[in-house]
Design a protein around this motif. Structure first.
Motif, PDB file in Angstrom:
ATOM      1  N   ALA A   1       0.834  -1.206   0.000  1.00 46.56           N
ATOM      2  CA  ALA A   1       0.000   0.000   0.000  1.00 46.56           C
ATOM      3  C   ALA A   1       0.861   1.246   0.000  1.00 46.56           C
ATOM      4  O   ALA A   1       0.582   2.212  -0.737  1.00 46.56           O
ATOM      5  N   LEU A   2       1.931   1.264   0.806  1.00 51.36           N
ATOM      6  CA  LEU A   2       2.813   2.422   0.820  1.00 51.36           C
ATOM      7  C   LEU A   2       3.567   2.550  -0.498  1.00 51.36           C
ATOM      8  O   LEU A   2       3.794   3.665  -0.995  1.00 51.36           O
TER       9      LEU A   2
ATOM     10  N   GLY B   1      -6.088   2.010  -3.903  1.00 55.10           N
ATOM     11  CA  GLY B   1      -7.321   1.725  -3.172  1.00 55.10           C
ATOM     12  C   GLY B   1      -7.467   0.248  -2.860  1.00 55.10           C
ATOM     13  O   GLY B   1      -7.920  -0.130  -1.765  1.00 55.10           O
ATOM     14  N   LEU B   2      -7.072  -0.599  -3.796  1.00 60.50           N
ATOM     15  CA  LEU B   2      -7.151  -2.045  -3.589  1.00 60.50           C
ATOM     16  C   LEU B   2      -6.275  -2.467  -2.417  1.00 60.50           C
ATOM     17  O   LEU B   2      -6.715  -3.220  -1.530  1.00 60.50           O
ATOM     18  N   MET B   3      -5.029  -1.968  -2.367  1.00 61.72           N
ATOM     19  CA  MET B   3      -4.117  -2.391  -1.309  1.00 61.72           C
ATOM     20  C   MET B   3      -4.517  -1.806   0.045  1.00 61.72           C
ATOM     21  O   MET B   3      -4.378  -2.474   1.076  1.00 61.72           O
ATOM     22  N   VAL B   4      -5.034  -0.586   0.070  1.00 59.09           N
ATOM     23  CA  VAL B   4      -5.504  -0.018   1.328  1.00 59.09           C
ATOM     24  C   VAL B   4      -6.695  -0.834   1.839  1.00 59.09           C
ATOM     25  O   VAL B   4      -6.798  -1.136   3.041  1.00 59.09           O
ATOM     26  N   GLY B   5      -7.600  -1.215   0.939  1.00 53.58           N
ATOM     27  CA  GLY B   5      -8.740  -2.041   1.329  1.00 53.58           C
ATOM     28  C   GLY B   5      -8.314  -3.393   1.872  1.00 53.58           C
ATOM     29  O   GLY B   5      -8.859  -3.878   2.874  1.00 53.58           O
TER      30      GLY B   5
ATOM     31  N   TYR C   1      -7.306  -3.986  11.714  1.00 50.12           N
ATOM     32  CA  TYR C   1      -8.230  -2.862  11.849  1.00 50.12           C
ATOM     33  C   TYR C   1      -7.556  -1.494  11.728  1.00 50.12           C
ATOM     34  O   TYR C   1      -8.250  -0.488  11.645  1.00 50.12           O
ATOM     35  N   ASN C   2      -6.237  -1.441  11.736  1.00 46.02           N
ATOM     36  CA  ASN C   2      -5.561  -0.168  11.521  1.00 46.02           C
ATOM     37  C   ASN C   2      -5.010  -0.041  10.106  1.00 46.02           C
ATOM     38  O   ASN C   2      -4.179   0.823   9.829  1.00 46.02           O
ATOM     39  N   GLY C   3      -5.493  -0.872   9.193  1.00 45.85           N
ATOM     40  CA  GLY C   3      -5.027  -0.809   7.816  1.00 45.85           C
ATOM     41  C   GLY C   3      -5.353   0.502   7.129  1.00 45.85           C
ATOM     42  O   GLY C   3      -4.657   0.910   6.185  1.00 45.85           O
ATOM     43  N   TYR C   4      -6.406   1.178   7.593  1.00 46.61           N
ATOM     44  CA  TYR C   4      -6.786   2.457   6.983  1.00 46.61           C
ATOM     45  C   TYR C   4      -5.675   3.502   7.110  1.00 46.61           C
ATOM     46  O   TYR C   4      -5.635   4.483   6.359  1.00 46.61           O
ATOM     47  N   LEU C   5      -4.746   3.290   8.063  1.00 45.54           N
ATOM     48  CA  LEU C   5      -3.654   4.246   8.240  1.00 45.54           C
ATOM     49  C   LEU C   5      -2.799   4.375   6.988  1.00 45.54           C
ATOM     50  O   LEU C   5      -2.213   5.439   6.752  1.00 45.54           O
ATOM     51  N   THR C   6      -2.716   3.320   6.182  1.00 45.90           N
ATOM     52  CA  THR C   6      -1.932   3.412   4.946  1.00 45.90           C
ATOM     53  C   THR C   6      -2.515   4.479   4.033  1.00 45.90           C
ATOM     54  O   THR C   6      -1.786   5.305   3.469  1.00 45.90           O
ATOM     55  N   GLY C   7      -3.843   4.475   3.882  1.00 43.38           N
ATOM     56  CA  GLY C   7      -4.482   5.515   3.077  1.00 43.38           C
ATOM     57  C   GLY C   7      -4.344   6.882   3.717  1.00 43.38           C
ATOM     58  O   GLY C   7      -4.132   7.898   3.012  1.00 43.38           O
ATOM     59  N   GLY C   8      -4.453   6.936   5.053  1.00 39.47           N
ATOM     60  CA  GLY C   8      -4.303   8.209   5.741  1.00 39.47           C
ATOM     61  C   GLY C   8      -2.917   8.794   5.572  1.00 39.47           C
ATOM     62  O   GLY C   8      -2.752  10.019   5.423  1.00 39.47           O
ATOM     63  N   ILE C   9      -1.894   7.932   5.575  1.00 41.21           N
ATOM     64  CA  ILE C   9      -0.516   8.398   5.400  1.00 41.21           C
ATOM     65  C   ILE C   9      -0.310   8.966   3.999  1.00 41.21           C
ATOM     66  O   ILE C   9       0.339  10.014   3.828  1.00 41.21           O
ATOM     67  N   VAL C  10      -0.849   8.304   2.989  1.00 36.83           N
ATOM     68  CA  VAL C  10      -0.733   8.820   1.619  1.00 36.83           C
ATOM     69  C   VAL C  10      -1.452  10.164   1.508  1.00 36.83           C
ATOM     70  O   VAL C  10      -0.939  11.113   0.896  1.00 36.83           O
ATOM     71  N   GLY C  11      -2.640  10.253   2.109  1.00 39.28           N
ATOM     72  CA  GLY C  11      -3.351  11.530   2.094  1.00 39.28           C
ATOM     73  C   GLY C  11      -2.593  12.614   2.847  1.00 39.28           C
ATOM     74  O   GLY C  11      -2.531  13.775   2.409  1.00 39.28           O
TER      75      GLY C  11
ATOM     76  N   ALA D   1      -9.456   6.386  -4.776  1.00 44.45           N
ATOM     77  CA  ALA D   1      -8.795   5.285  -4.071  1.00 44.45           C
ATOM     78  C   ALA D   1      -9.507   4.982  -2.754  1.00 44.45           C
ATOM     79  O   ALA D   1      -9.693   3.816  -2.385  1.00 44.45           O
ATOM     80  N   ALA D   2      -9.930   6.043  -2.054  1.00 41.52           N
ATOM     81  CA  ALA D   2     -10.636   5.847  -0.782  1.00 41.52           C
ATOM     82  C   ALA D   2     -11.962   5.132  -0.999  1.00 41.52           C
ATOM     83  O   ALA D   2     -12.351   4.263  -0.200  1.00 41.52           O
ATOM     84  N   ALA D   3     -12.658   5.470  -2.072  1.00 36.96           N
ATOM     85  CA  ALA D   3     -13.934   4.821  -2.363  1.00 36.96           C
ATOM     86  C   ALA D   3     -13.733   3.335  -2.663  1.00 36.96           C
ATOM     87  O   ALA D   3     -14.529   2.481  -2.239  1.00 36.96           O
TER      88      ALA D   3
END
Length: 586
Positions: free
Chosen positions: A149-150, A169-173, A180-190, A218-220
């Motif tokens: 994801a990173l 988006g696929l890898m963040v999902g 349960y903290n996988g969303y942090l990858t998307g948050g870090i990119v944002g 990607a978030a969607a």
């Protein structure tokens, strides 16, 4: 922009390092087993393959422990290899091995040729990663998703667009479905995209705004991948709010941050592995990383090979780095802290992703309960940052069009200063000023002690009874339920505590108590609740060894050496409930 295509030499090195990492993760194939509490939960959840409802029939018990990705993969493994502890652990071993080339790919495309081999070497010999790749836990699966994801996040930020937003988006999902903290990858990119508005990068401000816009796509995608599990959790009693409340109970305040940080760094030392005495596996990792980077980034430049200063610098970096990494397992943490200002302001977004990911995880991780496995994302970032640090040792290692935000010698010396400060801090704080860290075992130690104990219960304890038990009540780690349930032709039921057992016990039952949950002598458990007073109790303790990872999880403080010996023995107290004559064990 660095050349992101794999150089043949580097690809060969990464493949060889992956093979080495696989050997370590699959070491002693007959001596791995389930022993951790959560391992039993996932092994039992993987039996969804027996449910006529398929995945929809997965036990809701797993909700509090993890999203569905790992239990799903365990079930798939059962389909091919049968329901066994080996099938559950195999998922972690395979995905842990695949993390090595994934780290190599991210390292190369982030820091340039040579960094891929260096990062792969550090990953292959990482003691903590090896240890958790040999357990049926979610962490190896999550780390692979985290790294990719990173990597896709850095790739997306370099040239935002819909085709690059999709894999992100696929890898963040998938990361969110692994932990349960996988969303942090998307948050870090944002966060990195927003950071580009404050400290402009090679994208410019307009590129940062474009990244934010496409990032919504990607978030969607990530949300769509996670949505089925959200709905599954929401349909259970208490819904998703109950899950959030459960996880909040593991969070602590700022007052405990420092103590948790000390425990987790001590655990990293405990799991680092030893070559001899106080020299850890980090020495081997650095040796291979340095030589791998040199073989790709240095040897390809004839003018560098002829430089006396470069030869001296190579030997100095090799010897100094090997020494520091060998005696200070947490040296990478200090190196990352020292280099953070330069990495975070690097012109390339992919480098910023790594830097800001480290900053976010370094701050957030100690707020959670100090489980050793939660340090793995930081370990992966250390592999990447050290690979970049190796390439920052001099301009001759990197062709002019591939240098990392370096245009002059003056610009070069700044990150070198941070690197030097980090190394000095590691030497002083990790070897002189830090509390004594305990080395408990090897990352490739056997982990099948609990399976052996359960086999002895089945083979000797139960046949030795005067009458065959009607059922088995287990107050223990779930792996005991998994092992006994697969070996006995009688009901095996797990109960949460002794009070529950006391309320339903009857003659003919067999009760199994786990010393990890009841860390006292059998006689100290009595007198038991009144409901037991009408039965005759016979105790038959069975002993085995507890692996380091499980010991640290049960008591993180064991990683700090207080001079007291550590009892690594586990004990299953097997209690036979017979006639009404009172007979307490002594």
């Amino acid at each position: 922009m660095p050349d992101t295509s794999f150089h043949r030499r580097e690809a060969t090195l990464v493949a060889a390092l992956t093979l080495l990492g696989a050997i370590l993760r699959f070491w002693g194939p007959g001596r791995v087993g389930l022993n951790h509490f959560d391992e039993g939960i996932y092994a039992l959840a993987g039996t969804w393959i027996r449910s006529p409802r398929g995945l929809a029939g997965m036990s809701p018990e797993v909700i509090a422990y993890a999203p569905p990705l790992f239990p799903t993969l365990v079930g798939v493994s059962y389909l091919f290899f049968g329901i066994s502890d080996v099938g559950a652990i195999l998922v972690s071993q395979v995905l842990g091995t695949l993390t090595i080339p994934a780290v190599g790919w991210v390292g190369r495309r982030t820091f340039g040729p040579g960094a891929g081999a260096a990062a792969a070497a550090l990953a292959a010999i990482s003691g903590p990663h090896i240890a958790f790749s040999r357990m049926a836990l979610t962490d190896s699966t999550f780390l692979l998703c985290w790294v990719l994801a990173l990597g896709f996040g850095g790739r997306f930020l370099e040239r935002p667009g819909i085709l690059r937003a999709i894999p992100l988006g696929l890898m963040v999902g998938l990361a969110q479905n692994a932990k349960y903290n996988g969303y942090l990858t998307g948050g870090i990119v944002g966060f990195t995209a927003i950071w580009g508005l404050v400290v402009p990068s090679s994208l410019g401000r307009s590129g940062s705004w474009r990244a934010i816009a496409y990032g919504l796509i990607a978030a969607a995608i990530a949300l769509a991948i996670y949505w089925p599990w959200y709905q599954f959790v929401q349909a259970q009693p208490g819904g998703y709010a109950a899950l959030l409340k459960h996880h909040q109970s593991y969070l602590s305040g700022p007052s405990e941050w420092s103590s948790h940080w000390k425990l987790q760094t001590a655990q990293a030392t405990a799991l680092s592995g030893r070559i001899v005495a106080n020299v850890g596996w980090g020495a081997i990792a650095w040796l291979l990383a340095w030589i791998g980077a040199w073989a790709v980034a240095y040897r390809r430049l004839p003018e560098s090979r002829s430089s006396r200063w470069n030869g001296m610098r190579f030997r100095l970096g090799l010897l100094l780095g090997t020494g520091v990494m060998g005696v200070a397992a947490n040296a990478p943490w200090w190196v990352a802290l020292g280099m953070l200002p330069w990495l975070a302001t690097d012109s390339r977004p992919s480098v910023r992703v790594v830097a800001l990911a480290w900053l976010v995880m370094a701050i957030l991780t100690p707020f959670y309960h100090p489980y050793a496995r939660l340090w793995l994302p930081l370990h992966s970032l250390h592999w990447l940052i050290l690979s970049g640090a190796i390439l920052r040792t001099g301009p001759d290692w990197i062709p002019s069009d591939e240098r990392i935000c370096i245009s002059t010698w003056r610009r070069l010396k700044a990150p070198q200063t941070g690197l030097a400060v980090g190394v000095l801090a590691a030497i002083v704080l990790e070897t002189v000023a830090s509390p004594r860290h305990r080395q408990l075992g090897s990352p490739i130690e056997p982990t099948d002690g609990l399976r052996q104990v359960c086999d002895r219960v089945v083979a000797s304890a139960i046949p030795g009874l005067q009458s065959t038990p009607q059922r088995v009540l287990v107050v223990s780690r779930p792996p005991v339920t998994f092992y006994l349930g697969s070996r006995l032709d009688m009901p095996v039921v797990r109960r949460p505590d002794l009070a529950t057992v006391a309320s339903e016990i009857r003659p003919g039952d067999l009760v199994v108590l786990d010393s990890l949950l009841f860390p006292m002598k059998l006689s100290d458990l009595f007198p038991m609740p009144r409901a037991f007073s009408s039965f005759r109790i016979r105790g038959m303790p069975q002993f085995g060894d507890t692996p380091t990872t499980t010991l640290l999880d049960a008591d993180p403080g064991l990683a700090l050496d207080d001079g007291k010996p550590v009892d690594t023995r586990m004990r299953l107290n097997v209690l036979s409930v017979g006639d009404p004559k009172l007979d307490w064990p002594r």
